[in-house]
Design a protein around this motif. Structure first.
Motif, mmCIF file in Angstrom:
data_model
loop_
_atom_site.group_PDB
_atom_site.id
_atom_site.type_symbol
_atom_site.label_atom_id
_atom_site.label_comp_id
_atom_site.label_asym_id
_atom_site.label_seq_id
_atom_site.Cartn_x
_atom_site.Cartn_y
_atom_site.Cartn_z
ATOM 1 N N GLU A 132 0.776 -0.948 0.010
ATOM 2 C CA GLU A 132 -0.404 -0.254 -0.047
ATOM 3 C C GLU A 132 0.575 1.246 0.139
ATOM 4 N N SER A 186 2.597 1.635 -3.523
ATOM 5 C CA SER A 186 1.838 1.313 -4.742
ATOM 6 C C SER A 186 0.794 2.693 -4.445
ATOM 7 N N GLU A 196 -2.398 2.698 -3.466
ATOM 8 C CA GLU A 196 -3.411 1.812 -3.299
ATOM 9 C C GLU A 196 -4.114 1.665 -2.101
ATOM 10 N N ASP A 256 -9.694 -2.543 -4.541
ATOM 11 C CA ASP A 256 -10.054 -2.238 -5.574
ATOM 12 C C ASP A 256 -10.240 -3.610 -6.766
ATOM 13 N N LEU A 258 -7.620 -4.195 -9.558
ATOM 14 C CA LEU A 258 -6.061 -4.955 -9.935
ATOM 15 C C LEU A 258 -6.482 -6.509 -8.890
#
Length: 271
Positions: free
Chosen positions: A77, A80, A82, A98, A101
């Motif tokens: 996390e 990235s 994300e 998500d 992904l």
């Protein structure tokens, strides 16, 4: 960033493969990826990972793997950007990330989008993009009854997508692209009647009906030998249409006779 299960289980971050731990740890992650953003109950998770032979103190073992995965995902996390969270919820665990992904969910979303567009060129592009996500045998490195069943289901989804793509390509007057692609697929999936059917149609649209008839004859012999029954009705209807010379040679950007469809499990052979 991408979680990959359409092949060996991998996590790609910034163009590099990021380690997600030993085999059993990856086995814990995969059910959470498949049911992404939905809780997987503890008993269900144990059954999927260990079948009928869980270790003693299995919940403690599971908790250890989950703890390690959380640490890995926290690092991912940060790198990235994300949002990723693995948390306890409703008597189980939930992976909040998500779905785009996760390659399997991205594949499904692309195929769904392809069904909503009216332009065949755009539809073919989306279908090809979805199929390009495949890197080999799904969950190739995982063993167990549940993983085998999921693998078979995912493979069926690929065959369905390939058949949809072939129908689009034939409507666009591009049978040679189907012939080139399906020459490989029939070797990988020797019992997929839907693939034989699309290949028969592609050969006929390409002006090669004799090759199509030879392919059908060979496929029929093999399926009768294997299961003692004739091919399914959809494949037989396509064969009869070829015999009656009802399938015209393709022309680019021209609408052709509607492709007969069917996903009966059967047999295919290389052209």
């Amino acid at each position: 960033m991408e979680f990959r299960i359409l092949g060996p289980v991998e996590l790609e971050v910034s163009g590099e493969i990021f380690g997600i731990g030993p085999l059993k740890q990856r086995s814990v992650l995969v059910p959470l990826l498949i049911d992404v953003r939905r809780p997987v109950m503890l008993d269900a998770l144990v059954g999927r990972v260990w079948d009928e032979s869980p270790p003693s103190e299995v919940r403690n073992v599971l908790y250890t793997y989950v703890t390690r995965l959380r640490r890995i995902l926290e690092v991912v996390e940060q790198r990235s950007g994300e949002k990723i969270e693995l948390r306890r919820q409703s008597g189980g665990y939930l992976l909040d990330v998500d779905p785009e992904l996760v390659d399997l969910h991205r594949f499904e979303n692309l195929m769904e989008r392809s069904r909503l567009v009216s332009d065949d060129t755009e539809r073919a592009r989306l279908q090809k993009q979805a199929l390009s996500l495949w890197r080999g045998t799904p969950l190739a490195d995982l063993r167990g009854g549940w993983f085998s069943r999921v693998r078979e289901w995912i493979e069926r989804r690929r065959l369905e997508a390939l058949s949809e793509w072939a129908r689009t390509e034939l409507r666009l007057g591009r049978p040679l692209t189907v012939i080139e692609e399906f020459g490989k697929v029939v070797t990988e999936q020797p019992f997929a009647e839907s693939i034989i059917e699309q290949l028969l149609l592609a050969l006929s649209h390409a002006g090669r009906p004799m090759e199509a008839l030879e392919l059908y004859a060979s496929a029929r012999r093999r399926i009768v030998d294997a299961i003692g029954a004739e091919p399914g009705p959809s494949l037989r209807r396509t064969h009869e249409a070829i015999l009656r010379e009802e399938i015209e040679i393709a022309r680019p950007a021209r609408t052709h006779q509607r492709v007969l469809t069917g996903l009966d499990e059967g047999l295919s052979v290389s052209p």
